[in-house]
Design a protein around this motif. Structure first.
Motif, PDB file in Angstrom:
ATOM      1  N   ARG A   1       1.024  -0.883  -0.104  1.00 11.42           N
ATOM      2  CA  ARG A   1       0.327  -0.004  -0.387  1.00 11.42           C
ATOM      3  C   ARG A   1       0.940   1.580  -0.188  1.00 11.42           C
ATOM      4  O   ARG A   1       0.241   2.287   0.035  1.00 11.42           O
ATOM      5  CB  ARG A   1      -1.128  -0.248   1.209  1.00 11.42           C
ATOM      6  N   SER A   2       1.830   1.569  -0.043  1.00 13.68           N
ATOM      7  CA  SER A   2       3.186   2.416  -0.493  1.00 13.68           C
ATOM      8  C   SER A   2       2.655   3.488   1.079  1.00 13.68           C
ATOM      9  O   SER A   2       2.863   4.307   1.374  1.00 13.68           O
ATOM     10  CB  SER A   2       2.894   2.530  -0.983  1.00 13.68           C
ATOM     11  N   LEU A   3       2.567   2.463   2.225  1.00 12.72           N
ATOM     12  CA  LEU A   3       2.276   3.433   3.194  1.00 12.72           C
ATOM     13  C   LEU A   3       3.884   3.564   4.011  1.00 12.72           C
ATOM     14  O   LEU A   3       4.178   4.632   4.784  1.00 12.72           O
ATOM     15  CB  LEU A   3       1.329   2.455   4.126  1.00 12.72           C
ATOM     16  N   THR A   4       5.234   2.338   3.967  1.00 13.00           N
ATOM     17  CA  THR A   4       6.317   2.893   4.703  1.00 13.00           C
ATOM     18  C   THR A   4       7.229   3.587   3.831  1.00 13.00           C
ATOM     19  O   THR A   4       6.990   4.286   2.259  1.00 13.00           O
ATOM     20  CB  THR A   4       6.880   1.543   4.522  1.00 13.00           C
ATOM     21  N   ASP A   5       8.168   4.446   4.338  1.00 11.38           N
ATOM     22  CA  ASP A   5       9.106   4.881   3.400  1.00 11.38           C
ATOM     23  C   ASP A   5       9.602   4.228   2.156  1.00 11.38           C
ATOM     24  O   ASP A   5       9.411   3.325   2.408  1.00 11.38           O
ATOM     25  CB  ASP A   5      10.348   6.136   4.484  1.00 11.38           C
ATOM     26  N   LYS A   6       9.989   4.887   1.291  1.00 12.22           N
ATOM     27  CA  LYS A   6      11.115   5.158   0.108  1.00 12.22           C
ATOM     28  C   LYS A   6      12.697   4.765   0.707  1.00 12.22           C
ATOM     29  O   LYS A   6      13.062   5.440   1.027  1.00 12.22           O
ATOM     30  CB  LYS A   6      10.784   5.213  -1.057  1.00 12.22           C
ATOM     31  N   HIS A   7      12.980   3.029   0.358  1.00 11.41           N
ATOM     32  CA  HIS A   7      14.441   3.365   0.439  1.00 11.41           C
ATOM     33  C   HIS A   7      15.011   2.828  -1.279  1.00 11.41           C
ATOM     34  O   HIS A   7      13.907   2.062  -1.881  1.00 11.41           O
ATOM     35  CB  HIS A   7      14.387   2.256   1.212  1.00 11.41           C
TER      36      HIS A   7
ATOM     37  N   LYS B   1      10.937   0.547   9.502  1.00 11.65           N
ATOM     38  CA  LYS B   1      10.698  -1.521  10.474  1.00 11.65           C
ATOM     39  C   LYS B   1       9.364  -1.856  10.962  1.00 11.65           C
ATOM     40  O   LYS B   1       8.297  -1.231   9.751  1.00 11.65           O
ATOM     41  CB  LYS B   1      10.860  -0.037  12.639  1.00 11.65           C
ATOM     42  N   THR B   2       9.681  -3.028  11.298  1.00 10.94           N
ATOM     43  CA  THR B   2       8.561  -3.451  11.817  1.00 10.94           C
ATOM     44  C   THR B   2       7.378  -3.442  12.545  1.00 10.94           C
ATOM     45  O   THR B   2       7.074  -4.072  13.600  1.00 10.94           O
ATOM     46  CB  THR B   2       8.995  -5.106  12.013  1.00 10.94           C
ATOM     47  N   PHE B   3       6.436  -2.313  12.087  1.00  6.23           N
ATOM     48  CA  PHE B   3       6.163  -1.617  12.937  1.00  6.23           C
ATOM     49  C   PHE B   3       4.036  -2.623  12.953  1.00  6.23           C
ATOM     50  O   PHE B   3       3.476  -2.759  13.719  1.00  6.23           O
ATOM     51  CB  PHE B   3       5.348  -0.115  12.542  1.00  6.23           C
ATOM     52  N   ASP B   4       4.133  -3.369  12.286  1.00  7.20           N
ATOM     53  CA  ASP B   4       2.957  -4.339  12.410  1.00  7.20           C
ATOM     54  C   ASP B   4       3.201  -5.582  12.856  1.00  7.20           C
ATOM     55  O   ASP B   4       2.527  -6.917  11.911  1.00  7.20           O
ATOM     56  CB  ASP B   4       2.549  -4.498  10.978  1.00  7.20           C
ATOM     57  N   LEU B   5       4.389  -6.382  13.350  1.00  2.62           N
ATOM     58  CA  LEU B   5       4.826  -7.334  13.446  1.00  2.62           C
ATOM     59  C   LEU B   5       5.566  -7.093  14.735  1.00  2.62           C
ATOM     60  O   LEU B   5       6.198  -6.910  15.170  1.00  2.62           O
ATOM     61  CB  LEU B   5       5.784  -8.017  12.393  1.00  2.62           C
ATOM     62  N   LEU B   6       5.477  -8.775  15.798  1.00  2.00           N
ATOM     63  CA  LEU B   6       6.167  -8.669  16.813  1.00  2.00           C
ATOM     64  C   LEU B   6       7.516  -9.051  16.647  1.00  2.00           C
ATOM     65  O   LEU B   6       7.782  -9.822  15.712  1.00  2.00           O
ATOM     66  CB  LEU B   6       5.174  -9.382  17.852  1.00  2.00           C
ATOM     67  N   LYS B   7       8.286  -8.807  17.334  1.00  2.02           N
ATOM     68  CA  LYS B   7       9.538  -8.997  17.678  1.00  2.02           C
ATOM     69  C   LYS B   7       9.737 -10.782  17.800  1.00  2.02           C
ATOM     70  O   LYS B   7       8.863 -11.276  18.202  1.00  2.02           O
ATOM     71  CB  LYS B   7      10.169  -8.853  18.202  1.00  2.02           C
ATOM     72  N   ASP B   8      10.662 -11.367  17.431  1.00  2.00           N
ATOM     73  CA  ASP B   8      11.115 -12.475  17.436  1.00  2.00           C
ATOM     74  C   ASP B   8      10.634 -13.166  18.973  1.00  2.00           C
ATOM     75  O   ASP B   8      10.481 -13.857  19.763  1.00  2.00           O
ATOM     76  CB  ASP B   8      12.066 -13.500  16.753  1.00  2.00           C
ATOM     77  N   ASP B   9      11.689 -12.781  19.836  1.00  2.00           N
ATOM     78  CA  ASP B   9      11.994 -12.577  21.249  1.00  2.00           C
ATOM     79  C   ASP B   9      11.148 -11.878  22.631  1.00  2.00           C
ATOM     80  O   ASP B   9      10.954 -11.945  23.104  1.00  2.00           O
ATOM     81  CB  ASP B   9      13.254 -11.801  21.462  1.00  2.00           C
TER      82      ASP B   9
END
Length: 913
Positions: free
Chosen positions: A774-780, A871-879
């Motif tokens: 959806r192109s919500l994240t920043d462009k790199h 960053k992974t704002f829509d996903l919980l970290k592995d730990d």
């Protein structure tokens, strides 16, 4: 009081010293917390790398070292050692990609010796166990014009260089292998019979000379002290009426000098005579090698049969067949070449041979004498020309649920019955999972995961081989070889995704044949099987290919092909009435001329009408050529129509989906060479923006996304790589109302263009931008560097609106002050310590997670990873500590109900007072 202050003073000073030490510890640990790193167990969790060497050119078995290896030199200018048991790369050296790194000779004895280059030549010695360079010396030939015909071999620990001057003489020079010292002057042997059809069967130089009908076979031992010439009529060995002048050398580092005459006779050179072996050539295209066996020399033959598959046989020099060397009917290997062989006495005194084969599709196979393939290396993947991510189909249960809701029409009872059937299937799946009914040996089905991170990557290689690869593991799922496909300019289109059951997914590869005419290949990207029209060879040269944006009732997007006669072909023909308001363009790279066409359906067929023409060089014969053409992705979305400035006003973007970036270069009378970047509307042909870099050379590296473009060029004036960026804006007043569709035919105003140039401190080899759903994240911007790193650079660093002095409004907006050099920090390298050689392209794809973009790097190596620009704002970290959060929630629930209970008791008590 005074005594008390004296006693407290030392304690107070000690407290200050301890506080000062604590401050240093705080500063030290704060710096550690600011650093970015990954743990060792995270390596390879979300990424993988596959190393390749390319099509094998020379190979020899290393039988001297303790660990058995195969030393190979490839057409990609790579020297490597392969493990004999597994085929894995033990060590590898990648030389220069140009002619300076071309490997001319590979010799393996106690040390590995190579000759590389193209005058000057480099002679190097390597340790076979570790690949460490032991010695090196250079050699420059005076006759540079004839140097391309040089021949090299090693004899008696001397490096022999032979330079034939056709129709005149043969020059032979011998050098000390380790020091390069010349043994003597160059020997010049008269040889008026030499021609460009001669071959080397060291130390003999063999030619077929003379007029047709009276041809002679002539051989000269170029290293003998006395001149030894063998000259015999060709008619002594074959029927002169069938002779066409075809002689080819033996393969696989043959231990005896010889050649194959007219694809029918095996001829050896022994005792100063030509000797025809009493061994029949099993197939006209058989690859023949003579290897040393435990009881004498053995003639090995390998060939491919479309019916029986790989075939092989072995004979002694006497003509007796060697038992046990054969191949069982199996997989077909296209035109195998015997690159090397090793035969020894095995268990039970039986002959054991290992054969290294190189197929026409660039695959390298190690085969036993019984035809069993020990390992295979798909070296075609070292030359990937196109890649495409394809979504996997949903599971059968999810497909049944989607099919249930697809039935818009029908009675209530029909919907109720479908719901009961779906619930029954779900119950069966649950019970099957609880009972563990699925066998462990049964492979897991290829289905889409919840976040759509699992995909299939379809790869088209230069050798004409197409692969289907699992993106999570890098495992090859299927492969298909198309010998007619010339994949240099191949394009892929996903015409139907896997979300339209019961219809199969459809992917189309459009390329050309060897004669230049088009070739269309339709595949199921999940299984690799033909689908639809299958393979369709065309009888015309193609100019452009495109797909219709709207699908037909079966979910299939029609394929449109424009040929050299400006005739439009459409697949399938039933989709012709769907062609409406379709525009395409054709660019000629050699003349820098671009033409636009409008496609329409006239009631019978689809016709193309030329609407505009543009010469990017300014005039005919200007010498300009197009280096790169970049358009916007068809599935790209624009999340925000503008950006908020520091004064709370909005600067609206110029979002033209039809905009195409052309990078061209050409000569200039004043500035030597110029690079021109032109933004052209692909529908109307209008030039939206352009800029020129003088005294520069263009690189085929450009990106185009949203309202910005960036391209790389080499500045001859400053002798460095630079990247130039442009952003297009409508201004603070919006041209169209919100939600209105953009039209290139109604656009009359030109956008404002922001420009800036930055310095790259490393040489880039590939570039791409991150892509999300959806192109919500920043462009790199992803840059592959010649150092082997892939750097992820935020677009904020490439922003053209950056200036040296920022106003308060610009600071509040978040702009970074302008600095000419782009930072390339080590923590921005997405492949950390996994260096990648010769990265040629970067491919990005969106995942189901908006924060994640999938990245594939192709070149001599393949590398896959994920990046998260915001960053992974829509996903919980592995730990993430699930147990702790569960205990906290449980405690809060208990505390809530306890507080409620005690509060009610207190209220009741107060009521009775």
């Amino acid at each position: 009081m005074g005594v008390l202050s004296i006693r407290l003073k030392p304690n107070f000073l000690g407290l200050l010293r301890s506080l000062n030490s604590i401050n240093w510890f705080i500063v030290f640990f704060s710096l550690i917390n600011l650093s970015e790193c990954i743990y060792e167990d995270q390596i390879g969790k979300f990424d993988w790398r596959q190393t390749y060497v390319g099509r094998i050119k020379f190979s020899q078995f290393d039988t001297v070292s303790t660990a058995k290896k195969i030393i190979v030199a490839t057409e990609e200018n790579v020297l490597a050692a392969l493990n004999l048991k597994t085929g894995q790369v033990v060590w590898r050296h990648v030389f220069e990609s140009a002619s300076a790194g071309n490997i001319q000779l590979l010799h393996v004895s106690e040390k590995v010796v190579t000759v590389t280059g193209a005058n000057p030549y480099l002679v190097r010695g390597w340790d076979s166990n570790t690949g460490i360079l032991l010695w090196e010396w250079s050699l420059t030939l005076q006759n540079d014009d004839q140097a391309v015909f040089s021949e090299w071999w090693v004899q008696n620990n001397m490096l022999v260089h032979m330079l034939p001057v056709f129709g005149s003489q043969i020059e032979v020079t011998m050098y000390n292998l380790m020091t390069g010292q010349n043994r003597g002057s160059t020997s010049k042997l008269p040889a008026l019979w030499t021609n460009d059809g001669c071959l080397l069967a060291a130390p003999h130089y063999v030619c077929a000379s003379g007029k047709m009908g009276s041809n002679l076979l002539i051989s000269l031992d170029v290293t003998s002290q006395a001149v030894q010439i063998i000259s015999k009529p060709v008619s002594n060995y074959i029927d002169i009426e069938k002779y066409t002048g075809n002689i080819r050398p033996l393969d696989g580092n043959s231990v005896l000098p010889g050649f194959i005459l007219e694809d029918s006779k095996i001829v050896l050179i022994r005792d100063h005579e030509f000797e025809v072996l009493n061994v029949p050539l099993a197939h006209p295209l058989a690859s023949v090698a003579i290897v040393e066996g435990p009881s004498g020399s053995i003639v090995l033959q390998v060939w491919g049969d479309s019916v029986k598959g790989l075939s092989m046989c072995a004979h002694l020099l006497s003509g007796a067949e060697v038992a046990g060397v054969h191949a069982e009917p199996g997989a077909y290997v296209p035109e195998p070449t015997l690159a090397g062989a090793l035969c020894a006495r095995g268990a039970r005194e039986q002959l054991a041979c290992r054969l290294l084969l190189v197929a026409e599709d660039d695959a390298a196979l190690l085969v036993q004498q019984g035809g069993r393939v020990l390992w295979t290396r798909e070296e075609a993947l070292a030359n990937v020309v196109a890649a495409q991510f394809v979504d996997l189909p949903v599971s059968d249960l999810d497909a049944a649920i989607e099919a249930e809701f697809d039935h818009k029409e029908g009675s209530v009872w029909g919907a109720f019955i479908r719901r009961l059937r779906t619930q029954y299937q779900q119950l069966q799946t649950l019970l099957r999972g609880l009972s563990g009914e699925r066998a462990t040996s049964e492979p897991s089905p290829l289905v889409r995961d919840y976040f759509n991170l699992h995909k299939i990557i379809v790869l088209v290689t230069r050798a004409g081989k197409i692969f289907g690869m699992d993106n999570l593991s890098g495992a090859l799922l299927w492969q298909r070889y198309e010998p007619r496909l010339d994949a240099e300019a191949a394009r892929m289109f996903v015409r139907r995704a896997a979300r339209h059951p019961p219809h199969d997914a459809c992917l189309t590869v459009v390329g050309k044949q060897d004669n230049g005419n088009g070739l269309v290949i339709n595949l199921n990207p999940i299984r690799g099987t033909p689908t639809g029209e299958g393979t369709v060879p065309l009888d015309a040269r193609l100019l452009q290919a495109a797909v219709l944006p709207q699908p037909d009732r079966d979910g299939l997007h029609a394929l449109l092909l424009l040929d050299a006669d400006e005739t439009v072909q459409i697949f399938p023909l039933s989709a012709a009435p769907l062609v409406e308001n379709m525009f395409i363009y054709v660019a000629d790279r050699n003349t820098a001329k671009v033409q636009g066409y409008a496609l329409r359906y006239d009631g019978k067929s689809v016709v193309a009408e030329k609407t505009w023409s543009l010469n990017l060089g300014g005039s005919e014969g200007s010498g300009h050529r197009i280096v790169s053409v970049v358009g916007k992705r068809a599935d790209e979305r624009v999340h925000s129509p503008g950006r908020v400035l520091g004064d709370r006003s909005v600067l609206y973007k110029y979002s033209n989906p039809n905009l195409v970036l052309f990078i061209s270069e050409g000569p200039d009378p004043l500035h030597k060479d110029v690079v021109v970047a032109t933004l052209v509307d692909g529908v109307s042909g209008a030039v939206v923006a352009a800029q020129t870099q003088r005294r520069a050379r263009a690189e085929p590296l450009a990106v185009h996304s949203d309202n910005f473009v960036a391209y790389v060029y080499y500045s001859d004036r400053q002798r460095r790589y630079e990247v130039s960026t442009m952003e297009l804006y409508e201004g603070k007043q919006r041209w169209l109302p919100a939600g209105a569709a953009f039209s290139s035919l109604r656009s009359e105003r030109a956008p404002s263009v922001e420009r800036q140039t930055y310095i790259l401190t490393a040489a880039p080899t590939a570039a791409a931008t991150t892509h999300t759903e959806r192109s919500l994240t920043d462009k790199h911007v992803l840059l592959a560097l010649s150092t082997g790193a892939i750097v992820e650079l935020p677009w904020a660093f490439l922003e053209p609106r950056r200036s040296a002095t920022l106003s308060p409004e610009q600071r509040e907006e978040g702009l970074i002050p302008y600095a000419p050099e782009l930072p390339l920090p080590a923590e921005a390298v997405v492949n950390y310590n996994r260096s990648l050689h010769r990265v040629t392209a970067l491919y990005t794809e969106a995942a189901g997670l908006e924060s994640t973009s999938l990245v594939l790097a192709t070149g001599l190596d393949l590398f896959y990873t994920r990046v998260a620009p915001s960053k992974t704002f829509d996903l919980l970290k592995d730990d993430f500590d699930y147990y702790l959060i569960t205990l906290v929630l449980a405690g809060l629930i208990v505390a809530t109900y306890s507080s409620k209970y005690f509060a009610s008791r207190k209220t009741l008590k107060n009521a009775w007072k």
